[in-house]
Design a protein around this motif. Structure first.
Motif, mmCIF file in Angstrom:
data_model
loop_
_atom_site.group_PDB
_atom_site.id
_atom_site.type_symbol
_atom_site.label_atom_id
_atom_site.label_comp_id
_atom_site.label_asym_id
_atom_site.label_seq_id
_atom_site.Cartn_x
_atom_site.Cartn_y
_atom_site.Cartn_z
ATOM 1 N N LYS A 60 0.785 -1.309 0.184
ATOM 2 C CA LYS A 60 0.168 0.064 -0.083
ATOM 3 C C LYS A 60 0.838 1.252 -0.043
ATOM 4 O O LYS A 60 0.799 2.177 0.701
ATOM 5 N N ILE A 61 1.882 1.403 -0.960
ATOM 6 C CA ILE A 61 2.827 2.488 -0.770
ATOM 7 C C ILE A 61 2.341 3.793 -1.510
ATOM 8 O O ILE A 61 1.594 3.473 -2.694
ATOM 9 N N THR A 62 1.995 4.610 -0.961
ATOM 10 C CA THR A 62 1.843 6.081 -1.503
ATOM 11 C C THR A 62 3.058 7.003 -1.344
ATOM 12 O O THR A 62 3.511 6.924 -0.267
ATOM 13 N N LYS A 63 3.310 7.772 -2.524
ATOM 14 C CA LYS A 63 4.186 8.663 -2.084
ATOM 15 C C LYS A 63 3.779 10.016 -2.885
ATOM 16 O O LYS A 63 3.466 10.122 -3.906
ATOM 17 N N ILE A 64 3.711 11.024 -1.937
ATOM 18 C CA ILE A 64 3.210 12.326 -2.267
ATOM 19 C C ILE A 64 4.427 13.566 -2.395
ATOM 20 O O ILE A 64 5.091 13.542 -0.855
ATOM 21 N N VAL B 239 1.681 16.565 -5.176
ATOM 22 C CA VAL B 239 1.839 15.582 -6.663
ATOM 23 C C VAL B 239 1.864 14.272 -5.911
ATOM 24 O O VAL B 239 2.786 13.905 -5.298
ATOM 25 N N LYS B 240 0.805 13.473 -6.322
ATOM 26 C CA LYS B 240 0.826 11.941 -5.915
ATOM 27 C C LYS B 240 1.909 11.206 -7.083
ATOM 28 O O LYS B 240 1.389 10.782 -8.037
ATOM 29 N N ALA B 241 2.939 10.780 -6.745
ATOM 30 C CA ALA B 241 3.952 10.181 -7.811
ATOM 31 C C ALA B 241 3.530 8.571 -7.591
ATOM 32 O O ALA B 241 3.672 8.040 -8.523
ATOM 33 N N ILE B 242 3.350 8.168 -6.223
ATOM 34 C CA ILE B 242 3.039 6.697 -6.350
ATOM 35 C C ILE B 242 1.616 6.655 -5.511
ATOM 36 O O ILE B 242 1.429 7.229 -4.671
ATOM 37 N N ASP B 243 0.674 5.677 -6.028
ATOM 38 C CA ASP B 243 -0.739 5.939 -5.398
ATOM 39 C C ASP B 243 -1.141 4.393 -5.147
ATOM 40 O O ASP B 243 -1.591 3.525 -5.898
ATOM 41 N N SER C 30 5.967 8.316 -14.824
ATOM 42 C CA SER C 30 5.158 7.333 -14.460
ATOM 43 C C SER C 30 5.267 6.828 -12.809
ATOM 44 O O SER C 30 4.401 6.315 -12.142
ATOM 45 N N GLY C 31 6.478 7.413 -12.559
ATOM 46 C CA GLY C 31 6.864 7.080 -11.030
ATOM 47 C C GLY C 31 7.668 5.882 -10.789
ATOM 48 O O GLY C 31 7.773 5.499 -9.564
ATOM 49 N N MET D 229 16.452 5.494 -0.641
ATOM 50 C CA MET D 229 16.846 6.892 -0.954
ATOM 51 C C MET D 229 15.767 7.960 -0.769
ATOM 52 O O MET D 229 16.128 9.264 -0.333
ATOM 53 N N ASP D 230 14.430 7.385 -0.552
ATOM 54 C CA ASP D 230 13.449 8.127 -0.641
ATOM 55 C C ASP D 230 12.490 7.480 0.639
ATOM 56 O O ASP D 230 12.668 6.101 0.467
ATOM 57 N N SER D 231 11.576 8.260 1.164
ATOM 58 C CA SER D 231 10.778 7.631 2.070
ATOM 59 C C SER D 231 9.469 7.626 1.496
ATOM 60 O O SER D 231 9.109 8.265 0.823
ATOM 61 N N VAL D 232 8.745 6.808 2.043
ATOM 62 C CA VAL D 232 7.018 6.754 1.534
ATOM 63 C C VAL D 232 6.221 7.527 2.622
ATOM 64 O O VAL D 232 6.726 7.907 3.624
ATOM 65 N N THR D 233 5.289 8.200 1.836
ATOM 66 C CA THR D 233 4.140 9.032 2.647
ATOM 67 C C THR D 233 3.365 8.188 3.343
ATOM 68 O O THR D 233 3.291 8.170 4.560
#
Lengths: 391, 233
Positions: free
Chosen positions: B8-12, B20-24, B44-45, B56-60
């Motif tokens: 259930k990964i979302t990245k905003i 901007v919702k990069a991953i939904d 596309s993400g 490198m990046d965290s999830v929202t």
């Protein structure tokens, strides 16, 4: 590996690094040479004055030292009680009678300072004969005086002055020697004569000036004080001169700090440019697991290497020059000598090479560079690797 | 065994007041030893997912579990340690450190994660350089290498620490077709021989054809997640 990387990064842009290094090197060079010359000057002043004027202690009748500039013509009012001499017997000292007078060449009167002292004691204290430029000890006049009056060894002159009983006196003397010590005040207008002759001239059997070498016991200091004799160390005696040279050192330090500050700004600029140019590389290092504190360490290291090399160059060049000037000295132009009549420096300035102090300046340069690198380093740690890698 | 699992990964991303919702809200799994590609058009993400997998990046919101470790709860320093020890990165632009030689670039990565004696390090690096066919280049600087050679060095840098995952972001995008194929073949060979898990982010059909698993993504959502796909975009 971080050290190796930092070292190579420093020389990635050679011209830019060279310019930054040059400014830092100049700053350190300036501070080392400036302070080396000033400390050398201070030490030389003290050395000359100790050797020609003050010894380790000067003894006066109480009140004279405090008022010495005002009472320069009234030294005969400050005669030291004879009882003091019995205390001084056990010390290596020279009893003197110092007074003012004039030498006349028939047209003009030249004010002079006459020092009456025991020839042998004065010789052992001050090595007078080694400073003689002509003739022998006896009736010795200082070099500038001889030059102004056109006197040479064997020439007669008339010395006039006031006695301790406030009557006028005059005596015909013949120059036996001309002396040049390097002490400008001394060389300007001093006449050295025998103590007995001086006492006869001013009609007293007292003295008013004692030069002493070594340490005086606290008991004797108290006894002398009770007799109305004050004991002045050479450092107090030379206080005004030392203050002037210390002031010069402070000026050099302030100027050097300004130069180093400018170098620091140069380093900030260099490191900031390096950081901006290498953003992607920093991102890669972060991606490979380097933490912000390690990125900071890398940049601080680069700054310190810049500082170390720049300061090292300044240290080597400045230190070498100071060491050279310590050995051979710098001739003082005659004009500067005339202008600087209060500073006894002979005709050369000798620098003083202090390795520990100079190493401290070297360290100072490195610390300045490291501090100057802090802001670019901090900016580097705040980069987002994702953004910079994709750019 | 599942080595990467996204739940259930979302990245905003926030740009000022704009979000901007990069991953939904996506879910995916990648097995150990996979040769997987996250494929999709630009924007596309796919790189965002790769960055999240690579710590490198965290999830929202959501969870990302790598080798049974939930890395979404790690702080910045812990993520750096995780990357250092467990992830090898290969980038589109090679991104080697220009002041270091080939050998030193690889040594740098090795020094960061493990303590080896000088002799052990040398043996390990030399062996890998030989395997990748770049031993003769070891004393050269990156500027003295071709794109393909630089990418081989980047692969060596990624592999030297024996990572559990190698993440490659468009690794062939800057290479000509032939060189790209050679580099890709090399990675396939390593995957087969060493069972190293490779995850690519790419829309290069050549990579997609070689992949055993393709996660197709568009506008931050997974469109398809299949093994042994021969489909391309």
């Amino acid at each position: 590996m971080i050290v190796k990387t930092a070292f190579r990064n420093v020389f990635r842009h050679r011209i830019r690094s060279a310019l930054t290094l040059a400014s830092l090197a100049f700053g350190i060079f300036f501070i080392i040479v400036g302070i080396g010359l000033n400390i050398g000057m201070e030490r030389r002043i003290i050395k000359i004055m100790r050797e020609t004027e003050t010894g380790d202690y000067k003894l006066y009748k109480k009140g004279y030292f405090e008022e010495k500039y005002e009472n320069i013509d009234d030294r005969l009012d400050f005669l030291i009680p004879k009882e003091a001499l019995s205390i001084l017997k056990k010390y290596d000292h020279s009893s003197r009678l110092v007074f003012s007078g004039v030498i006349t060449d028939g047209r003009y009167d030249y004010p002079v300072r006459i020092i009456g002292g025991d020839r042998e004691v004065e010789e052992s204290f001050f090595k007078r004969s080694s400073y003689l430029t002509q003739g022998n000890l006896g009736i010795v006049i200082s070099s500038n005086l001889a030059s102004d009056l056109g006197l040479h060894v064997g020439d007669p002159f008339v010395l006039r002055g006031t006695t301790a009983k406030d009557s006028l006196n005059a005596i015909d003397l013949i120059v036996t020697g001309i002396i040049k010590t390097g002490g400008l005040e001394f060389d300007l207008n001093t006449v050295l004569i025998d103590l007995k002759l001086a006492q006869e001239f001013v009609e007293t059997d007292h003295i008013n000036d004692v030069v002493l070498k070594g340490e005086i016991t606290p008991t004797d200091l108290i006894d002398l004080d009770e007799l109305g004799v004050e004991t002045i160390s050479y450092l107090d005696e030379l206080f005004d001169l030392i203050v002037i040279t210390k002031l010069k050192i402070k000026v050099v330090i302030i100027l050097s700090c300004i130069i180093l500050l400018m170098s620091g700004v140069g380093i900030v600029n260099t490191m900031l440019m390096a950081m901006l140019e290498r953003q992607k590389e920093i991102g890669i290092l972060m991606a490979n697991g380097l933490k912000p504190k390690e990125i900071m360490k890398l940049f601080l290291l680069e700054g310190s290497i810049l500082g170390g090399i720049g300061s090292g160059i300044g240290f080597i060049l400045g230190g070498s020059l100071v060491y050279y000037y310590e050995l051979v000295g710098i001739p003082i132009p005659s004009l500067a000598r005339e202008l600087s009549t209060t500073i006894p420096l002979s005709d050369r300035i000798y620098a003083y090479f202090d390795p520990q102090l100079n190493l401290l300046f070297l360290l100072f340069g490195i610390v300045i560079a490291a501090i100057a690198s802090f802001y670019p380093a901090y900016k580097a740690t705040k980069l987002n690797p994702i953004d910079v890698i994709r750019e | 065994m599942t080595i990467v699992e996204g739940k259930k990964i979302t990245k905003i991303y926030k740009h000022g007041k704009v979000e901007v919702k990069a991953i939904d809200d996506i879910n995916f799994k990648i097995e150990s030893g996979d040769f997987a590609v996250i494929a999709g058009p630009s924007g596309s993400g796919k790189t965002t997912i790769l960055n999240i997998i690579g710590a490198m990046d965290s999830v929202t919101c959501g969870k990302i579990i790598i080798n049974r470790q939930d890395i979404s709860i790690l702080n910045k320093d812990e993520r750096a340690d995780f990357r250092r020890d467990k992830i090898g990165f290969i980038f589109q632009n090679y991104n080697l450190i220009p002041v270091l030689t080939v050998y030193e670039n690889i040594e740098f990565a090795l020094n960061l994660c493990e303590k080896h004696s000088a002799l052990e390090k040398k043996d390990k690096i030399d062996k890998l350089l030989n395997e990748l066919g770049i031993f003769q280049l070891k004393d050269r600087r990156p500027s003295e290498l071709s794109g393909g050679q630089q990418q081989r060095v980047a692969i060596a840098r990624a592999l030297i620490k024996d990572p559990i995952l190698v993440l490659a972001d468009e690794p062939t995008a800057n290479l000509d077709t032939q060189t790209g194929k050679e580099v890709l073949d090399l990675m396939v060979k390593i995957n087969l021989e060493k069972k190293t898990t490779f995850i690519f982010s790419s829309h290069d059909i050549m990579i997609i054809e070689k992949a055993r698993k393709v996660i197709r993504i568009r506008d931050g959502k997974i469109e398809g997640d299949n093994y042994d796909s021969k489909d391309g975009f």
